[in-house]
Design a protein around this motif. Structure first.
Motif, short mmCIF file in Angstrom:
data_model
loop_
_atom_site.label_atom_id
_atom_site.label_comp_id
_atom_site.label_asym_id
_atom_site.label_seq_id
_atom_site.Cartn_x
_atom_site.Cartn_y
_atom_site.Cartn_z
N ALA B 66 28.17 36.81 45.17
CA ALA B 66 29.05 36.52 44.05
C ALA B 66 28.31 35.80 42.90
N ILE B 67 27.69 34.83 43.17
CA ILE B 67 27.15 34.26 41.92
C ILE B 67 26.22 35.18 41.12
N TYR B 68 25.27 35.96 41.80
CA TYR B 68 24.33 36.80 41.17
C TYR B 68 25.18 37.95 40.47
N GLU B 69 26.22 38.58 41.03
CA GLU B 69 26.87 39.69 40.61
C GLU B 69 27.71 39.21 39.22
N GLN B 94 33.19 31.52 45.29
CA GLN B 94 32.02 31.45 44.55
C GLN B 94 32.19 32.16 43.36
N CYS B 95 33.08 33.29 43.25
CA CYS B 95 33.06 34.00 42.17
C CYS B 95 34.04 33.32 40.97
N MET B 96 34.99 32.56 41.67
CA MET B 96 35.92 31.80 40.64
C MET B 96 35.00 30.62 40.31
N ALA B 97 34.14 30.03 40.93
CA ALA B 97 33.28 29.11 40.43
C ALA B 97 32.33 29.41 39.41
N LYS B 105 36.91 35.06 32.72
CA LYS B 105 38.19 35.28 33.52
C LYS B 105 37.79 36.06 34.92
N LEU B 106 38.36 35.65 36.10
CA LEU B 106 38.18 36.30 37.31
C LEU B 106 39.37 37.00 37.65
N VAL B 107 39.38 38.11 38.12
CA VAL B 107 40.48 39.03 38.46
C VAL B 107 40.33 39.22 39.96
N LYS B 120 45.73 32.67 50.79
CA LYS B 120 44.66 31.89 50.79
C LYS B 120 44.36 32.06 49.33
N LEU B 121 44.48 33.20 48.76
CA LEU B 121 43.92 33.79 47.38
C LEU B 121 44.86 33.08 46.56
N TYR B 122 46.19 33.09 46.69
CA TYR B 122 46.92 32.50 45.86
C TYR B 122 46.96 31.01 45.54
N THR B 123 45.86 30.16 46.30
CA THR B 123 45.56 28.88 46.15
C THR B 123 44.39 28.62 44.82
N LEU B 124 44.00 29.73 44.31
CA LEU B 124 42.89 29.85 43.30
C LEU B 124 43.68 29.94 42.06
N GLU B 125 43.99 28.67 41.48
CA GLU B 125 44.86 28.79 40.38
C GLU B 125 44.24 29.35 39.11
N ASN B 126 42.96 29.44 38.82
CA ASN B 126 42.71 30.24 37.63
C ASN B 126 42.63 31.48 37.59
N ALA B 127 42.65 32.14 38.87
CA ALA B 127 42.52 33.67 38.86
C ALA B 127 43.46 34.45 38.31
#
Lengths: 209, 209
Positions: B66-69, B94-97, B105-107, B120-127
Motif C-alpha cells: 500500500a504505502i509504496y504504491e 494503509q492506503c488511507m493513511a 484523495k483515496l478512492v 468495514k470499508l464504510y468506516t473509512l470516513e475520508n475515502a
C-alpha cells in the motif's frame, strides 16, 4: 519444488543485477507489481532480454480488462502472468483463455478470496494456484500464517508466497507447493547469491527425503 | 455531479490529445490501469504536466504494498489514487493513511466486495467509494446493472463507473453519485469534445431540477 525469485521495490537495473546473482538457483523470475506500475512493460521486456532461459512471470495482479492486460505482458515477453482470484470470475476466465491461446501460464493469486470463490477457481484446470499472504498482511495486519488448503484431488499446480525465509521454509515446504516464491529473503540478503544457493540446497535436501 | 474522464487502452500521447478535447468539461482525469501497467508512472507525470488544474487520479487498483504504491503515484503527481476494496483490510487502511498524510484523495473501488467487506470499508470516513461494474463484466460476464447501494447515513462521497453512456446516464444519475466516471463514451466518440459537452450539459440540466 521450483524457486520463483520475486523482484520488487527496486529499479529495473538493480533488479536485474540481483537476479543475475541468483541466476543459477531460480527457475522463475517474477517482475513484481511495483516494477510494473513504476516502469510499465519496459520492466518485463528488460527482464526477458536479460534472462531468456527463465520463466518470466509478470505479476500483473489483473482485476479487469483481462485480455488487454494479458496480451500486454505476453507481448512484452512474459511467459506467465497473474490474475487476482478476487476479480469477477469473468476476468479470471478471460485471463485463462488468453493464456491458453498464447501458450503461456496463468497464476491465480488467491489473496482475499473466500471458500466459495476458491471453489470456482479450482475448476480452471490449466491454472496455477498461488496461496499468498500479502506484504501488508505481514507488516501491518494481523500476522497470519501461510496455509495451503489444497483440497483432496486438486490437480492444479500450486505456488506459495508470503515472506518465505530460511526460518519458515520447513513449514511451507511441508505442503509441497510446486513453486516457492521468495523475494526479500534473497533480494535483501547481504549476499543474494549465497542466500539463493542456501534455499536451493535446502529444497534439494527435502526432495531427497 | 462531477465528470471523471477515464483514459484507457491508449498511448499516453493519444490519451492526452483526447483529454485536451474534453478539457473544459472534465473535473477529474483518470490515468487508467492499462496506461499505468503499459507505461508506468511516466503516464501519471505526463498527465499532471498536461493538466495541472485537474484532479489527476491514478487508477492503481492497489491490492498490496500500500504505502509504496501510494507514494509512487503521489510523487509522480497524482492527486488521487485507487485501492481495491477486495484487498486485505490492512492494505486499504494503509492506503488511507498514506493519502491522508500526503493530503491526497483515496478512492476505494468496491468491485468484487461482499456486504461484510463493504461494511468495514464504510468506516473509512475520508475515502471516496466507487461503485463499479468492470469492463469484463460488461463485455464477457453476466450483464449486471450498476446499482449504488448507499446505506442510509453514509457520509462518504461516491463515484460510479461501468460503461456509463448517454443512454444509461439517467439511471445512474438517479443515485446522485458525486463523481461520474466516463470512459469510452467520450474517448471513443467520433467527436470527444462534443460528447463531453453533451454529458456536461445533461448533468447541468439534472442539477437544475
Amino acid at each position: 519444488m521450483q524457486i520463483q525469485l520475486a523482484i520488487d521495490r527496486l529499479s529495473i537495473q538493480e533488479g536485474i543485477e540481483i537476479a543475475e546473482k541468483a541466476r543459477k538457483h531460480a527457475d522463475w523470475i517474477e517482475v513484481g507489481t511495483s516494477l510494473i506500475k513504476e516502469y510499465g512493460m519496459e520492466s518485463v521486456r528488460r527482464f526477458k532480454e536479460a534472462f531468456p532461459e527463465k520463466v518470466i512471470l509478470a505479476d500483473m495482479k489483473t482485476m479487469d480488462n483481462a485480455i488487454y492486460e494479458m496480451n500486454l505482458c505476453f507481448q512484452a515477453g512474459a511467459d506467465a502472468a497473474t490474475v487476482m482470484g478476487a476479480a469477477p470470475f469473468a476476468t479470471v476466465e478471460q485471463c485463462m483463455a488468453a493464456a491458453d491461446k498464447a501458450g503461456k501460464k496463468l497464476v491465480i493469486d488467491l489473496l482475499g478470496t473466500d471458500e466459495e470463490e476458491k471453489k470456482k477457481l479450482y475448476t480452471l484446470e490449466n491454472a496455477i494456484l498461488c496461496f499468498h499472504i500479502s506484504k501488508d498482511q505481514q507488516e501491518h495486519g494481523k500476522p497470519e500464517q501461510l496455509v495451503i488448503h489444497k483440497p483432496a484431488g486438486l490437480q492444479q499446480k500450486t505456488a506459495a508466497a508470503g515472506g518465505i525465509s530460511m526460518e519458515t521454509l520447513d513449514e511451507i515446504a511441508a505442503y509441497s507447493p510446486d513453486i516457492l516464491i521468495i523475494g526479500s529473503a534473497i533480494t535483501k540478503a547481504e549476499d543474494p547469491e549465497q542466500a539463493a544457493a542456501a534455499f536451493a540446497e535446502k529444497i534439494k535436501q527435502k526432495e531427497r527425503i
